[in-house]
Write a protein that holds these residues in place. Structure first.
Motif, PDB file in Angstrom:
ATOM      1  N   ASN A 152       0.823  -1.208   0.000  1.00  0.00           N
ATOM      2  CA  ASN A 152       0.000   0.000   0.000  1.00  0.00           C
ATOM      3  C   ASN A 152       0.859   1.261   0.000  1.00  0.00           C
ATOM      4  N   GLY A 153       1.940   1.249   0.773  1.00  0.00           N
ATOM      5  CA  GLY A 153       2.829   2.406   0.785  1.00  0.00           C
ATOM      6  C   GLY A 153       3.484   2.639  -0.562  1.00  0.00           C
ATOM      7  N   PHE A 162       0.942   4.085  -2.978  1.00  0.00           N
ATOM      8  CA  PHE A 162       0.674   5.502  -2.700  1.00  0.00           C
ATOM      9  C   PHE A 162       1.696   6.396  -3.388  1.00  0.00           C
ATOM     10  N   PHE A 163       2.970   6.047  -3.262  1.00  0.00           N
ATOM     11  CA  PHE A 163       4.004   6.884  -3.870  1.00  0.00           C
ATOM     12  C   PHE A 163       3.979   6.773  -5.393  1.00  0.00           C
ATOM     13  N   SER A 202       1.240   6.446  -7.200  1.00  0.00           N
ATOM     14  CA  SER A 202       0.151   7.338  -7.598  1.00  0.00           C
ATOM     15  C   SER A 202       0.566   8.797  -7.466  1.00  0.00           C
ATOM     16  N   THR A 203       1.302   9.117  -6.407  1.00  0.00           N
ATOM     17  CA  THR A 203       1.772  10.486  -6.220  1.00  0.00           C
ATOM     18  C   THR A 203       2.692  10.914  -7.356  1.00  0.00           C
ATOM     19  N   TYR A 255       6.355  -2.303  -6.404  1.00  0.00           N
ATOM     20  CA  TYR A 255       5.031  -2.841  -6.063  1.00  0.00           C
ATOM     21  C   TYR A 255       4.865  -4.251  -6.607  1.00  0.00           C
TER      22      TYR A 255
END
Length: 254
Positions: A67-68, A71-72, A74-75, A133
């Motif tokens: 998940n972490g 997140f990055f 997507s950022t 990922y």
């Protein structure tokens, strides 16, 4: 572009490469880096999972790592989109920079090139996060191949081989994640180039100094280094309860 711009750009690439090489070494002034110390903690975690059948805790950790990373990733995509939006407003942004003090006004073409370089940084970070990922996903699959505790006791070597596969994949995935995160951090220093090349070199140096302190001189490193991992992480037999004289299982020794 001026000569100072070229020097600043070469300085940025050199200090990035030098810092990456520094982290690949085992120590810096005799101090183990936070990244290398965490590798041992990952190994300790996976070997501990061999000693329990209920692995919900381990799967939650794996999910948190994925998940972490997502997140990055997507950022980074949003940051790339912002760079392209900035290219569409070059004249407005360039007019703002032209009125600011200490800003070297170098024209539309150089400004667009700088924005393109920033987008390339975020693109590099996205590919690193995306690959990380996927590797964490592979790590989860490999973790599912770890045998249960009873099977591990019967074939210790096979259990340790399965654990080593998970450990290696986890370390590789974490390495790509760290490289992507490093690109995000260095993009902060890259923003100094929009002011002038000297600020660019200064902000890049500040970012590298902060990252070096976190790796070798931070409290987070001390928290990990205070508790050394056991010298022998191989699977050891698990003590089991001995049956009592009346035929019932004794609770002693559990």
């Amino acid at each position: 572009m001026t000569t100072a711009d070229y020097i600043a750009l070469v300085f940025f690439a050199a200090i990035w490469f030098g810092y990456a090489r520094l982290l690949q070494s085992s120590s810096f002034f005799g101090r183990t880096s936070l990244t290398h110390a965490m590798r041992e903690r990952r190994r300790e975690w996976i070997y501990n999972s061999l000693r329990r059948d209920l692995k919900m805790i381990d799967t939650q950790i794996m999910a948190g790592l994925q998940n972490g990373t997502a997140f990055f990733a997507s950022t980074s995509i949003f940051a790339i989109g912002s760079c392209f939006a900035l290219l569409g407003a070059t004249e407005k942004v360039d007019a703002v920079f032209a009125d600011l003090p200490f800003v070297f006004h170098s024209g539309h073409a150089v400004f667009e090139m700088k924005v393109g370089g920033l987008a390339a940084l975020f693109g590099y970070a996205f590919f690193k996060f995306g690959w990380s990922y996927r590797l964490f996903n592979y790590c989860t699959i490999l973790f599912g191949s770890i045998p249960m505790m009873r099977d591990s006791e019967h074939d210790v070597i096979a259990a340790e081989r399965a654990a080593e596969r998970v450990i290696r994949m986890n370390i590789i995935a974490a390495g790509h994640f760290n490289e992507g995160l490093r690109a995000i951090f260095l993009s902060i220093g890259y923003l100094g180039w929009f002011i002038n090349p000297y600020v660019f070199m200064l902000t890049t140096t500040i970012v590298i100094v902060v990252l070096t302190r976190r790796q070798f001189f931070s409290e987070a490193r001390l928290a990990i280094m205070d508790a050394q991992p056991p010298s022998n992480l191989h699977l050891s037999p698990i003590p089991r309860a001995k049956p009592s004289n009346d035929g019932n299982d004794s609770s002693e020794g559990l």
